[in-house]
Design a protein around this motif. Sequence first.
Motif, PDB file in Angstrom:
ATOM      1  N   ARG A  17       0.870  -1.234  -0.088  1.00 40.28           N
ATOM      2  CA  ARG A  17       0.043   0.124   0.079  1.00 40.28           C
ATOM      3  C   ARG A  17       0.802   1.127   0.068  1.00 40.28           C
ATOM      4  O   ARG A  17       0.670   2.171  -0.741  1.00 40.28           O
ATOM      5  CB  ARG A  17      -0.949   0.142   1.403  1.00 40.28           C
ATOM      6  CG  ARG A  17      -2.001  -0.923   1.203  1.00 40.28           C
ATOM      7  CD  ARG A  17      -3.181  -0.640   2.164  1.00 40.28           C
ATOM      8  NE  ARG A  17      -3.633   0.827   2.194  1.00 40.28           N
ATOM      9  CZ  ARG A  17      -4.050   1.633   3.227  1.00 40.28           C
ATOM     10  NH1 ARG A  17      -3.629   1.206   4.345  1.00 40.28           N
ATOM     11  NH2 ARG A  17      -4.268   2.855   3.209  1.00 40.28           N
ATOM     12  N   GLN A  20       2.436   1.718  -3.494  1.00 42.98           N
ATOM     13  CA  GLN A  20       1.472   2.163  -4.297  1.00 42.98           C
ATOM     14  C   GLN A  20       1.185   3.773  -4.197  1.00 42.98           C
ATOM     15  O   GLN A  20       1.070   4.410  -5.280  1.00 42.98           O
ATOM     16  CB  GLN A  20       0.106   1.241  -4.136  1.00 42.98           C
ATOM     17  CG  GLN A  20       0.202  -0.062  -4.838  1.00 42.98           C
ATOM     18  CD  GLN A  20      -1.181  -0.789  -4.311  1.00 42.98           C
ATOM     19  OE1 GLN A  20      -1.770  -0.502  -3.179  1.00 42.98           O
ATOM     20  NE2 GLN A  20      -1.448  -1.980  -4.816  1.00 42.98           N
ATOM     21  N   LEU A  21       0.968   4.110  -2.969  1.00 40.69           N
ATOM     22  CA  LEU A  21       0.786   5.677  -2.846  1.00 40.69           C
ATOM     23  C   LEU A  21       1.875   6.387  -3.338  1.00 40.69           C
ATOM     24  O   LEU A  21       2.085   7.304  -4.028  1.00 40.69           O
ATOM     25  CB  LEU A  21       0.620   6.031  -1.512  1.00 40.69           C
ATOM     26  CG  LEU A  21       0.411   7.306  -1.097  1.00 40.69           C
ATOM     27  CD1 LEU A  21      -0.719   7.978  -1.927  1.00 40.69           C
ATOM     28  CD2 LEU A  21       0.203   7.626   0.541  1.00 40.69           C
ATOM     29  N   ARG A  23       4.066   5.458  -5.724  1.00 39.70           N
ATOM     30  CA  ARG A  23       4.229   5.411  -7.215  1.00 39.70           C
ATOM     31  C   ARG A  23       3.085   6.374  -7.718  1.00 39.70           C
ATOM     32  O   ARG A  23       3.477   7.056  -8.770  1.00 39.70           O
ATOM     33  CB  ARG A  23       3.860   3.998  -7.551  1.00 39.70           C
ATOM     34  CG  ARG A  23       4.788   3.006  -7.276  1.00 39.70           C
ATOM     35  CD  ARG A  23       6.031   2.927  -7.975  1.00 39.70           C
ATOM     36  NE  ARG A  23       7.143   2.055  -7.658  1.00 39.70           N
ATOM     37  CZ  ARG A  23       8.341   2.017  -7.633  1.00 39.70           C
ATOM     38  NH1 ARG A  23       8.902   2.983  -8.204  1.00 39.70           N
ATOM     39  NH2 ARG A  23       8.942   1.032  -7.382  1.00 39.70           N
ATOM     40  N   ARG A  24       2.022   6.562  -7.205  1.00 43.75           N
ATOM     41  CA  ARG A  24       0.988   7.645  -7.651  1.00 43.75           C
ATOM     42  C   ARG A  24       1.372   8.807  -7.551  1.00 43.75           C
ATOM     43  O   ARG A  24       0.740   9.812  -8.126  1.00 43.75           O
ATOM     44  CB  ARG A  24      -0.196   7.159  -6.714  1.00 43.75           C
ATOM     45  CG  ARG A  24      -1.035   6.234  -7.241  1.00 43.75           C
ATOM     46  CD  ARG A  24      -2.565   6.104  -6.882  1.00 43.75           C
ATOM     47  NE  ARG A  24      -2.698   6.184  -5.335  1.00 43.75           N
ATOM     48  CZ  ARG A  24      -2.462   5.319  -4.480  1.00 43.75           C
ATOM     49  NH1 ARG A  24      -2.673   4.187  -4.788  1.00 43.75           N
ATOM     50  NH2 ARG A  24      -2.848   5.481  -3.113  1.00 43.75           N
ATOM     51  N   LYS A  25       2.241   9.134  -6.531  1.00 43.79           N
ATOM     52  CA  LYS A  25       2.890  10.512  -6.294  1.00 43.79           C
ATOM     53  C   LYS A  25       4.068  10.895  -7.199  1.00 43.79           C
ATOM     54  O   LYS A  25       4.705  11.801  -7.266  1.00 43.79           O
ATOM     55  CB  LYS A  25       3.276  10.694  -4.759  1.00 43.79           C
ATOM     56  CG  LYS A  25       2.157  10.818  -3.885  1.00 43.79           C
ATOM     57  CD  LYS A  25       1.368  11.907  -4.113  1.00 43.79           C
ATOM     58  CE  LYS A  25       0.139  12.018  -2.995  1.00 43.79           C
ATOM     59  NZ  LYS A  25      -0.721  13.333  -3.124  1.00 43.79           N
ATOM     60  N   SER A  28       9.636   7.114  -8.784  1.00 42.34           N
ATOM     61  CA  SER A  28       9.820   6.114  -9.621  1.00 42.34           C
ATOM     62  C   SER A  28      10.956   4.858  -9.167  1.00 42.34           C
ATOM     63  O   SER A  28      11.020   3.779  -9.432  1.00 42.34           O
ATOM     64  CB  SER A  28      10.610   6.424 -11.016  1.00 42.34           C
ATOM     65  OG  SER A  28      11.505   7.013 -10.896  1.00 42.34           O
ATOM     66  N   TYR A  71       0.258   7.818   4.554  1.00 41.90           N
ATOM     67  CA  TYR A  71      -1.214   8.233   4.486  1.00 41.90           C
ATOM     68  C   TYR A  71      -1.656   9.454   5.043  1.00 41.90           C
ATOM     69  O   TYR A  71      -2.276  10.426   4.564  1.00 41.90           O
ATOM     70  CB  TYR A  71      -2.123   7.043   4.398  1.00 41.90           C
ATOM     71  CG  TYR A  71      -2.048   6.334   3.061  1.00 41.90           C
ATOM     72  CD1 TYR A  71      -3.120   6.399   2.215  1.00 41.90           C
ATOM     73  CD2 TYR A  71      -1.144   4.967   3.050  1.00 41.90           C
ATOM     74  CE1 TYR A  71      -3.159   5.501   0.843  1.00 41.90           C
ATOM     75  CE2 TYR A  71      -1.069   4.408   1.809  1.00 41.90           C
ATOM     76  CZ  TYR A  71      -2.036   4.692   0.813  1.00 41.90           C
ATOM     77  OH  TYR A  71      -2.230   3.706  -0.440  1.00 41.90           O
ATOM     78  N   ASP A  74       0.059  12.394   3.536  1.00 44.31           N
ATOM     79  CA  ASP A  74      -0.579  12.723   2.330  1.00 44.31           C
ATOM     80  C   ASP A  74      -1.985  13.524   2.626  1.00 44.31           C
ATOM     81  O   ASP A  74      -2.288  14.509   2.059  1.00 44.31           O
ATOM     82  CB  ASP A  74      -0.873  11.429   1.618  1.00 44.31           C
ATOM     83  CG  ASP A  74      -1.409  11.962   0.266  1.00 44.31           C
ATOM     84  OD1 ASP A  74      -1.069  12.826  -0.521  1.00 44.31           O
ATOM     85  OD2 ASP A  74      -2.474  10.988  -0.191  1.00 44.31           O
ATOM     86  N   ASP A  80       3.454  15.610  -0.733  1.00 42.01           N
ATOM     87  CA  ASP A  80       3.798  16.341  -2.140  1.00 42.01           C
ATOM     88  C   ASP A  80       5.141  17.259  -1.766  1.00 42.01           C
ATOM     89  O   ASP A  80       5.802  16.991  -2.636  1.00 42.01           O
ATOM     90  CB  ASP A  80       2.824  17.096  -2.695  1.00 42.01           C
ATOM     91  CG  ASP A  80       1.595  16.170  -3.055  1.00 42.01           C
ATOM     92  OD1 ASP A  80       1.919  15.129  -3.480  1.00 42.01           O
ATOM     93  OD2 ASP A  80       0.511  16.795  -3.464  1.00 42.01           O
TER      94      ASP A  80
END
Length: 85
Positions: A17, A20-21, A23-25, A28, A71, A74, A80
């Motif tokens: 999890r 995944q977060l 990577r979405r942000k 790489s 999380y 975020d 960010d």
Amino acid sequence: MPRVLMYSTAVCPYCVRAEQLLRRKGVSEIEKVRVDLEPARREEMMERTGRRTVPQIFIDDFHVGGCDDLYELDHQGRLDALLKP
């Protein structure tokens, strides 16, 4: 992009999890340290964080904590800024 390091194990849904977060942000590259394969690295993780559980995530030298901590950062709108180059 800052350096992201994650202490993890092979079977860890929280590690998945968290990755995944990240990577979405747009992250790489995540340097993964498998503490199940390298017990000495688990000791290193525990010394650095004071915690036993995985994942333990670092963005550069900042200790984020675990998946829930990531999380929460975020949710607060602070992740960010940490991930900016």
